[in-house]
Design an enzyme around this catalytic site. Structure first.
Site, PDB file in Angstrom:
ATOM      1  N   ASP A 115       0.812  -1.223   0.000  1.00  0.00           N
ATOM      2  CA  ASP A 115       0.000   0.000   0.000  1.00  0.00           C
ATOM      3  C   ASP A 115       0.840   1.265   0.000  1.00  0.00           C
ATOM      4  O   ASP A 115       0.452   2.301   0.546  1.00  0.00           O
ATOM      5  CB  ASP A 115      -0.990  -0.004   1.184  1.00  0.00           C
ATOM      6  CG  ASP A 115      -1.784  -1.298   1.212  1.00  0.00           C
ATOM      7  OD1 ASP A 115      -2.245  -1.707   0.135  1.00  0.00           O
ATOM      8  OD2 ASP A 115      -1.913  -1.902   2.277  1.00  0.00           O
ATOM      9  N   HIS A 170      -3.933  -3.080  -6.258  1.00  0.00           N
ATOM     10  CA  HIS A 170      -3.244  -1.870  -6.707  1.00  0.00           C
ATOM     11  C   HIS A 170      -4.281  -0.837  -7.125  1.00  0.00           C
ATOM     12  O   HIS A 170      -5.085  -1.076  -8.016  1.00  0.00           O
ATOM     13  CB  HIS A 170      -2.292  -2.195  -7.865  1.00  0.00           C
ATOM     14  CG  HIS A 170      -1.109  -2.985  -7.416  1.00  0.00           C
ATOM     15  ND1 HIS A 170      -0.169  -3.507  -8.265  1.00  0.00           N
ATOM     16  CD2 HIS A 170      -0.704  -3.329  -6.171  1.00  0.00           C
ATOM     17  CE1 HIS A 170       0.754  -4.135  -7.558  1.00  0.00           C
ATOM     18  NE2 HIS A 170       0.451  -4.041  -6.293  1.00  0.00           N
TER      19      HIS A 170
END
Ligand code: IMP
Ligand code: MG
Length: 332
Positions: A13, A42
């Site tokens: 992240d 993503h």
């Protein structure tokens, strides 16, 4: 650029999706190869729409980019087909014959295991699926009728493209602190997430790589259990504008300030040649949308040069907002 690896430096992240989408558009990528599995999401903003991609490579934003899923990856067939439709990439996405398959039973095993629950897994079942692969009982992509139109030999395609000096990006998932080997074991994912492992999953040898970009976020987040140095309470994260929820599971992300020691370790293990620093605008709101380094505030510049000094690695891409083009590009 020719063959570049993108790896996460913290616990995932970090904003790899954004960096990958920027490079895809800016460099007109020829090939983008996704590694890892469905546990990683993503996030990509493209033409005003938000995508949280678990399977399709982030390079999809460049319409001429061929998209491949590596032999070392682990494919969730239903999620793959859903995202192929959503991103409209049917004609240019392929899966390696030998990628392994993650099934519903793996998710059930993940969610009903007290041990895995205790680690705070995503619940997709990636650990149990990899376990089967190691036992050599896993299904492979070539065994699945729905994947027939998509099959290819990814290492062959990728190495040929590299030999032809085309622009190739190997897309890592998660971050090195979640690496099965180098992370905060047992609070890690079920694979090595470092640059070397990304190459290995794609079937590309280390001598073929021109550069490794490690993506670091301007603050640190982690989901699931396990240590997080300097962790701040949720109320404080909210106050600072750092509070996030996971793109994949919707869980709260824990957060902590940037940590140079962790950054150094991430750069070392990945053999990073360059750093991409994301979300600078979350720490320095006055920098939102800035595209020229000179226009950053004095404090933000100081923050960047301190990291460069401590890590001895250039920060070449700086994220200042969610869209792919919200970026300061300091590459020559
Ligand atoms: P698993 O990968 O689902 O087995 O989960 C193991 C650990 O890795 C948990 O702490 C997850 O929250 C974490 N994890 C797995 N994938 C990601 C990701 O893409 N981003 C952030 N954390 C992840
Ligand atoms: Mg993510």
């Amino acid at each position: 650029m020719p063959c570049t690896v993108i790896a996460g430096g913290f616990w995932g992240d970090e904003g790899k999706g954004k960096i990958i989408s920027y490079l895809a558009l800016k460099e007109k990528l020829d090939l983008c190869i996704r590694t890892g599995s469905v546990n990683a999401a993503h996030t990509i903003w493209h033409k005003g729409k938000r995508y949280a991609l678990h399977m399709v490579p982030g390079g999809f934003v460049h319409e001429k980019c061929r998209l491949l899923i590596a032999a070392g990856a682990n494919v969730h067939v239903a999620q793959f087909l859903k995202e192929v439709k959503e991103t409209n990439v049917k004609n240019r996405i392929r899966v390696d014959n030998q990628a392994s398959i993650i099934e519903e039973k793996h998710s059930t095993q993940d969610k009903t295991s007290a041990h895995l629950k205790g680690l705070g897994t995503t619940g997709w079942g990636v650990g149990p699926a990899i376990e089967e692969r190691v036992c050599r009982t896993a299904k492979l992509a070539k065994d699945i009728p729905e994947l027939k139109p998509y099959l290819t030999d990814v290492s062959m395609e990728t190495n040929r493209a590299i030999d032809e000096h085309r622009k190739v990006l190997l897309e890592g998932t998660q971050g090195v602190m979640l690496s099965l080997f180098h992370g905060t074991y047992p609070y890690v994912t079920s694979r090595d997430t470092s640059a070397s492992a990304i190459c290995s999953e794609a079937g590309v040898g280390p001598t073929k790589i021109d550069g490794v970009i490690v993506v670091l976020k301007s603050f640190i987040t982690r989901v699931g259990t396990g240590p997080l140095p300097g962790e701040i309470p949720k109320e404080e994260a909210l106050k600072r504008g750092w509070f996030e929820t996971a793109a994949g599971t919707g869980r709260d992300r824990r957060s902590a300030p940037f940590n140079s020691e962790l950054a150094k370790k991430a750069i070392m293990i990945n053999g990073a040649t360059q750093v991409a620093l994301t979300k600078l605008d979350c720490v320095y709101p006055e920098c939102k949308g800035v595209k020229d380094y000179q226009e950053l505030s004095k404090e933000a510049k100081q923050f960047i040069s301190n990291i460069e000094k401590q890590t001895r690695t250039p920060i070449v891409l700086i994220g200042t907002g969610p869209e792919a083009l919200d970026i300061i590009d300091r590459r020559k």
